[in-house]
Write a protein that holds these residues in place. Structure first.
Motif, PDB file in Angstrom:
ATOM      1  N   ASN A 257       0.816  -1.113   0.293  1.00  0.00           N
ATOM      2  CA  ASN A 257       0.078   0.142   0.222  1.00  0.00           C
ATOM      3  C   ASN A 257       0.537   1.349  -0.011  1.00  0.00           C
ATOM      4  OD1 ASN A 257      -1.145   2.401   0.977  1.00  0.00           O
ATOM      5  ND2 ASN A 257      -2.393   1.174   1.215  1.00  0.00           N
ATOM      6  N   HIS A 259       0.602   4.588   0.057  1.00  0.00           N
ATOM      7  CA  HIS A 259      -0.043   5.346   1.422  1.00  0.00           C
ATOM      8  C   HIS A 259       0.091   5.196   2.472  1.00  0.00           C
ATOM      9  CE1 HIS A 259      -3.715   6.795  -1.528  1.00  0.00           C
ATOM     10  NE2 HIS A 259      -2.773   7.333  -2.252  1.00  0.00           N
ATOM     11  N   THR A 260       0.164   3.608   2.855  1.00  0.00           N
ATOM     12  CA  THR A 260       0.708   3.415   4.425  1.00  0.00           C
ATOM     13  C   THR A 260       2.424   3.775   4.064  1.00  0.00           C
ATOM     14  OG1 THR A 260      -0.975   1.428   4.048  1.00  0.00           O
ATOM     15  CG2 THR A 260       1.206   1.116   5.672  1.00  0.00           C
ATOM     16  N   ASP A 263       3.234   7.521   4.369  1.00  0.00           N
ATOM     17  CA  ASP A 263       2.153   7.725   6.259  1.00  0.00           C
ATOM     18  C   ASP A 263       4.087   8.019   6.641  1.00  0.00           C
ATOM     19  OD1 ASP A 263       0.129   8.528   5.224  1.00  0.00           O
ATOM     20  OD2 ASP A 263      -1.226   6.951   5.849  1.00  0.00           O
TER      21      ASP A 263
END
Length: 416
Positions: A257, A259-260, A263
């Motif tokens: 992922n 976006h993970t 972040d």
């Protein structure tokens, strides 16, 4: 600089070619002056044919030819005009050499005396960029007056390729060295870090059993061990980067992922960002991609930290930002953009950003390996990375990564 074989041929052939061309022009004028009664049967026609042949050679030569007198061009062939970006063949005649050559280098062509051998001269293209030419200059008589002829071959691309090959050779040697150094450091480092963790864990147990005075002293020791642990982990990351640099990404790939990972990288880079800029996230709807999560984290973390460091220390964090934007481009790619409001990058540096050891950061701050490693990670994933920047207006690094199965990295031989 020693003459290259082609230039030796050019010197010999060029002298003969130009002399023959000029001799043909002079001879034809003399034959014309004699009148029909003095002309032999086929001599006039032969001279015309000879002149035409040599004129064709001069005009169609891929090498630029400049004839100049006292620093002014009196003749040039079409290749000379093309070398400097002009479409018309006669556009340069009458121009001063000083206008066409980088300041301070025109003396190589105008210096009195015999042929000087092969020289490198930077010519000014009509677009403003410099063209590197390998030049041979020698004296001759043109239209009855002393002049000099310069034969020029564009070696800009060849020079660039040669520099790339030299860099590749150096990188291959450094890669071999890095692999060996990383291996030698990694083993004792693992032992040291293991012992530090053991002592740290034992201290935690002792802190619970110790009295107040002893607990205070043990707390200081524990803090020192925490710093040692942090430093050791940093060294471990450097060793890992050296191994990646030397051998490429050989980690296991799984659905990730994006976006993970972003972040996580934003959290890690918080200390770099806090006093410089706000971190802004504009995430689109992305599918998972097949990658090594650690390598992907290394890629994005490097770009985020670079973006933060592009904003000067002391800048107002509320007026600056590092923006992470993601979107899907068609069915085949996802795009991650890291944009900053920093100082930007000069145009002359843009094409060198991914060259190993090149850095615009001050001495002791950057090694010039971060972006080349990032490019290597992206390439191994079957993607690409581009950069846009303007001085004073920040920069944007855009990473394009394929959706679905990424190509496996090339296998490394055992012992490499």
């Amino acid at each position: 600089m020693s003459a290259t074989p082609w230039m030796l041929l050019v010197i010999a052939g060029g002298v003969g070619l130009i002399a023959s061309f000029l001799l043909g022009r002079w001879s034809r004028r003399e034959v014309d002056a004699r009148g029909p009664a003095e002309q032999p049967g086929s001599g006039h026609q032969q001279l015309r044919e000879s002149e035409q042949r040599f004129q064709t050679l001069v005009e169609r030569s891929p090498d630029a030819l400049f004839i100049h007198r006292e620093g002014t061009l009196v003749f040039h062939n079409p290749a000379a005009a093309a070398l400097l970006g002009h479409a018309r063949a006669d556009v340069l005649r009458g121009r001063k050499l000083a206008e066409l050559i980088q300041a301070g280098e025109e003396g190589v062509l105008t210096q009195a005396g015999e042929e000087l051998g092969v020289q490198e001269v930077h010519w000014v293209h009509r677009e403003g960029r410099l063209v590197l030419g390998e030049v041979v200059t020698f004296p001759l008589v043109f239209e009855g007056q002393p002049a000099r002829v310069s034969i020029v071959r564009d070696i800009t691309e060849r020079k660039h390729l040669r520099e790339k090959l030299q860099t590749a050779d150096r990188m291959a040697a450094i890669g071999s060295l890095a692999a060996g150094v990383a291996h030698e450091i990694n083993n004792p480092l693992s032992f040291v870090l293991s012992n530090v963790r053991f002592v740290r864990d034992e201290l935690r147990a002792l802190l619970e059993e110790a009295d107040e005075g002893t607990r205070e002293r043990l707390k200081e020791v524990q803090d020192a061990l925490e710093e040692t642990q942090s430093g050791g982990d940093r060294v471990s990351e450097i060793v890992r980067d050296l191994r990646t640099f030397a051998r490429g990404d050989d980690g296991k790939r799984v659905p990730v992922n994006v976006h993970t990972v972003l972040d996580l990288c934003g959290n890690i880079a918080r200390s770099q960002l806090r006093h410089r800029a706000q971190l802004v996230k504009v995430y689109g709807d992305l599918p998972s991609i097949v990658a090594n999560e650690t390598r992907l984290g290394q890629l994005f973390l490097n770009l985020i930290i670079n973006a933060a460091q592009a904003i000067p220390e002391g800048a107002d964090p509320k007026s600056n930002e590092v923006r992470l934007t993601t979107w899907r481009q068609g069915e085949a790619e996802v795009v991650v953009e890291v944009r900053d409001t920093g100082v930007g990058i000069s145009p002359e540096h843009l094409h060198r950003l991914f060259d190993p050891f090149f850095t615009t950061k001050p001495a002791g701050v950057g090694t010039g390996l971060g972006l080349p490693i990032c490019q290597g990670i992206v390439t191994n994933l079957g993607g690409r990375i581009i950069v846009e920047s303007e001085p004073g207006k920040g920069s944007a690094f855009r990473v394009f990564l394929p959706v679905g199965e990424s190509p496996e990295p090339p296998a490394t031989q055992a012992g490499s």
